[in-house]
Write an enzyme that holds these catalytic residues in place. Structure first.
Site, PDB file in Angstrom:
ATOM      1  N   ASP A  80      23.076  10.795  20.203  1.00  0.00           N
ATOM      2  CA  ASP A  80      23.392  10.416  21.579  1.00  0.00           C
ATOM      3  C   ASP A  80      24.536  11.215  22.192  1.00  0.00           C
ATOM      4  O   ASP A  80      24.695  11.230  23.403  1.00  0.00           O
ATOM      5  CB  ASP A  80      23.757   8.924  21.651  1.00  0.00           C
ATOM      6  CG  ASP A  80      25.162   8.653  21.148  1.00  0.00           C
ATOM      7  OD1 ASP A  80      25.517   9.209  20.086  1.00  0.00           O
ATOM      8  OD2 ASP A  80      25.900   7.900  21.808  1.00  0.00           O
ATOM      9  N   ASP A 105      22.172   9.962  13.766  1.00  0.00           N
ATOM     10  CA  ASP A 105      23.620   9.854  13.949  1.00  0.00           C
ATOM     11  C   ASP A 105      24.020   8.385  13.901  1.00  0.00           C
ATOM     12  O   ASP A 105      23.223   7.501  14.226  1.00  0.00           O
ATOM     13  CB  ASP A 105      24.001  10.461  15.299  1.00  0.00           C
ATOM     14  CG  ASP A 105      25.484  10.361  15.574  1.00  0.00           C
ATOM     15  OD1 ASP A 105      26.265  10.870  14.761  1.00  0.00           O
ATOM     16  OD2 ASP A 105      25.848   9.743  16.590  1.00  0.00           O
ATOM     17  N   ASP A 115      25.833  16.039  19.200  1.00  0.00           N
ATOM     18  CA  ASP A 115      24.521  15.951  18.552  1.00  0.00           C
ATOM     19  C   ASP A 115      23.519  16.940  19.136  1.00  0.00           C
ATOM     20  O   ASP A 115      22.448  17.147  18.551  1.00  0.00           O
ATOM     21  CB  ASP A 115      23.946  14.535  18.687  1.00  0.00           C
ATOM     22  CG  ASP A 115      24.788  13.500  17.967  1.00  0.00           C
ATOM     23  OD1 ASP A 115      25.321  13.827  16.889  1.00  0.00           O
ATOM     24  OD2 ASP A 115      24.916  12.373  18.479  1.00  0.00           O
TER      25      ASP A 115
END
Length: 783
Positions: free
Chosen positions: A517, A323, A521
């Site tokens: 994080d 990410d 996610d």
């Protein structure tokens, strides 16, 4: 500063050296029996010697049979059955000395396994031992009470004494000096200012300090670390279970070879010799020791892996999906530039914005206030503050109406240029205005982590062949970050569902790791073979579903974890293969009648010790990062701290260049140019010269002599451009001449570009380096 309370907090004693008498006592007794029998045999009393050795063999056989029966009861067929057959066979054929040696071998293997596992899990045990259990809480009447940790609630006022472990996550009431080594892996003490958030588990290395609890004990950082550490020590790795699966083939092979040797020679002793050297201790002991050693090393580096299975998969990974926000980038906005409108001052624009935003919890407000405090601006308490979600904050600062947020309608030319600049750079724009219109703008960026590009290179070197960036951001911003860090592909505007779909697609092709994080996610982390959460700044939901959690706010620990996992897995497989290969070779020699049972027992003992010692190699080595000496680390920290001032001068360079480009004949143009040149010569050039004299020579050892040559060449160019600007100031007679403007603009904009590149390269190449890993925590007082 708060004074430490007088009452003493009761401490729970922690046994840092676990007693292993259950493993060592049988070895001592059996070893003693072997020696007593040898003494009797040497004095001619062979009957009593055989009796002692037979008793030792029987003493090992009974618990071994019990262990095998328990395995069969659980429907597990393991290689322990070979040890039982070897002990029973030695008794049946009268090879009592061989039986005693086998008994000592089995006991030695168990004792060595206990020692090696304890050595490998030392750092995990240290995490558990340091877990805080009590806290000092202020009472309404101003006193201090000691309460169990589960009675601490959000909002409680706590007191953390000198040497105490911070019990829960909270906000400091005063400046503090902290030892964060257990949570972050950094060995140096750090200073934290009043109002900063601190994590539970760090140690107060200074005077007593107040703390406002922001989480309860169960939801705090250290509680999550302890939970993961317990899970990491409670699970078995796939390579450990693999030993039992191998038993389905290895045990029949061993029995067949022993039977053939007996049938071919007619000597049952050969069959016993085959059984003696067939005990596969390398597979039973070496592989779990190597994997648990890897778990321990990863924990020391600030990466808690949930179990050995996750570590083994991490060591086989080929694809990484990561990410963007909060992972490759810091996840916390930073003021990149402050743009002031005509007749306004940049510092005043920032001061007004930060003053109004002091009462807002929004992440952009926090960035503005932080930037103003770093520049040491005097903030005023605002009045009549109102906030419209999604629109901005309004209030009065020193009686002046100020609005911070979004603007509607047509923008002045200077504001439109600022907006376009922010769009091109992928930044956010926060406008500062009053009743008469916009005063200026603060351009906010989410900076790429300095260690991101280095981490990507290390991951490729470690064997990850496909790296993808997933982001919900705009395509332009995602592609800029992807190019900067060096990943293969960027996927923008990804919803959580799209992230999960892409993870599943990649997982069908290869072992896949997902790093993230945020709460959004969490589904993707759960869908990957190995989910890795940025636990230091990430959401609890992502950490709960992850297979590994990075407890320090550094992305390069991901590369550490991958390198450690590959190293541990390689050693585990190597130890098992070499040990089993030696055992099979010895079995063939024994079947040929060339290796009697006693010699085979001693040989097998040697093989066990060899592979266990080799497995312990997983406790060190495998990391491909330069170790920076403490002296060089201190220099890196010092010059990193000076970069904020250099960036401030850099902003002045850009403002001055824009002024020269648009209004070279204006009355304030030449004074602004002189002030910028003064700051360059007083602040930037001394910084560069000091780096050349002190920092770069200190980095020659860990990085090599050529590593700093590019930076040195950029220093020369920076000096040349500053000298060129100074030359134009000397030639200017009250105002800039038209023929000076083109070359002056080239020098100013060139200096802006070179300085930006130079700072970014230094932060990526040097300032992201670390010193050697900290020593294991020992003897820290905790509540």
């Amino acid at each position: 500063m708060d004074a430490a309370p007088q009452e003493c907090v009761p401490q729970r004693p922690v046994d840092r050296r676990p007693v292993r008498w259950r493993e060592w006592t049988p070895l001592t007794l059996l070893g003693g029996a072997l020696l007593v029998g040898a003494a009797l045999w040497l004095t001619g009393r062979r009957g009593p010697a055989d009796a002692v050795w037979a008793a030792a063999t029987l003493g090992a056989l009974v618990p071994a049979v019990g262990a095998v029966l328990r395995q069969w009861w659980r429907r597990r067929f393991g290689v322990d059955v070979i040890a039982v057959l070897a002990l029973a066979g030695a008794l049946l054929v009268g090879e009592y000395l061989a039986g005693a040696v086998i008994a000592v071998m089995v006991a030695t293997g168990r004792a060595l396994e206990a020692y090696a596992r304890g050595r490998a899990t030392r750092d995990l045990r240290a995490l558990l031992a340091r877990a805080p259990r009590q806290a000092r809480r202020r009472t309404p009447d101003g006193g201090i009470e000691v309460v169990p940790l589960d009675r601490v609630s959000v909002g409680d006022d706590l007191l953390v004494g000198p040497g105490d472990v911070v019990p829960v996550d909270g906000v400091l009431a005063a400046p503090a000096t902290l030892d964060e080594s257990v949570v972050t892996g950094e060995s140096q003490l750090v200073g934290r200012a009043a109002g900063e958030q601190v994590s539970s588990g760090v140690v107060n290395a200074g005077a007593a300090v107040g703390l406002k609890a922001t989480r309860d004990a169960a939801g705090s950082t250290y509680a999550g670390i302890v939970r993961l550490a317990r899970e990491a020590t409670a699970h078995r790795a796939p390579t450990v279970r693999l030993a039992d699966r191998y038993a389905a083939a290895f045990v029949p092979f061993t029995l067949l070879l022993a039977g053939v040797a007996w049938w071919w020679s007619g000597e049952v002793v050969r069959a016993v010799a085959v059984l003696v050297v067939a005990t596969p201790c390398p597979l039973l002991l070496a592989t779990p020791i190597a994997i648990v050693s890897g778990l321990s090393r990863a924990a020391r580096r600030g990466v808690l892996v949930r179990d050995g299975g996750a570590l083994e998969l991490l060591g086989r990974a080929r694809t990484l999906l990561v990410d963007k926000t909060g992972t490759l980038t810091a996840g916390r906005p930073r003021a990149a530039e402050t743009v002031a409108g005509p007749g306004c001052d940049r510092d005043e624009v920032l001061r007004l914005a930060a003053s109004v935003e002091q009462l807002s919890p929004h992440v952009l407000a926090v960035a503005l206030v932080r930037q103003a405090r770093e520049r040491r601006l005097r903030l005023t308490t605002p009045t009549e503050v109102t906030e419209e979600p999604g629109r901005g904050v309004s209030g009065r600062v020193d009686g002046r109406p100020v609005r911070v947020g979004q603007l509607t309608g047509d923008l002045p030319d200077w504001a439109e240029q600022a907006r376009q600049r922010a769009e091109l750079a992928g930044w956010s724009t926060v406008w500062v205005s009053d009743d008469h219109g916009p005063l200026g703008a603060v351009l906010l960026e989410d900076p790429v982590r300095p260690d991101a590009r280095r981490t990507v290179r290390r991951l490729r070197d470690a064997g990850l062949s496909r790296l993808l960036l997933l982001s919900g951001d705009r395509p332009r911003t995602a592609e800029q970050v992807a190019r900067l860090v060096g990943v293969d592909e960027a996927l923008a505007r990804c919803s959580p569902e799209q992230k999960v779909d892409r993870v599943r697609q990649e997982a069908r092709r290869a072992v896949t790791v997902m790093v993230g994080d945020g709460v959004n996610d969490a589904p993707a982390l759960a869908a990957a073979h190995v989910g890795v959460a940025m636990g230091a700044t990430g959401a609890t939901a992502s950490a709960d579903v992850a297979d590994a959690v990075i407890t320090v706010d550094r992305l390069d620990r991901l590369a550490d974890a991958v390198e450690i996992a590959r190293h541990a897995r390689r050693i585990a497989v190597q130890s098992a293969a070499v040990g089993m290969g030696l055992a099979v070779a010895a079995m063939l020699v024994a079947a040929a009648g060339r290796l009697p049972p006693v010699a085979g027992a001693f040989l097998q003992e040697g093989i066990d010790v060899l592979v266990i010692l080799n497995a312990l190699r997983a406790l060190r080595g495998g990391l491909r990062r330069p170790d920076v000496p403490p002296a060089a680390r201190a220099l890196l920290d010092r010059y990193a701290g000076q970069h904020a001032g250099v960036r401030d001068v850099l902003a002045r360079v850009r403002d001055t260049a824009d002024l020269v480009a648009t209004r070279p004949t204006a009355e304030g143009c030449l004074p602004a140019l002189r002030d910028t040149h003064r700051r360059l010569t007083d602040e930037v050039l001394p910084h560069d010269s000091a780096e050349e004299r002190q920092l770069y020579p200190a980095l020659t050892g860990p990085l090599g002599g050529e590593a700093t040559s590019t930076m040195s060449r950029e220093h020369v160019e920076i000096h040349r451009l500053v000298d060129a600007i100074g030359g134009h100031l000397v030639r200017a007679d009250g105002r800039l001449r038209p023929d000076q403007v083109p070359d002056l603009l080239a020098s100013l904009y060139g200096l802006d570009a070179v300085l930006r590149l130079h700072l970014a390269q230094e932060e990526e190449t040097y300032l992201a380096l670390e010193g050697p890993p900290p020593p294991p925590p020992r003897g820290t007082r905790h509540t």
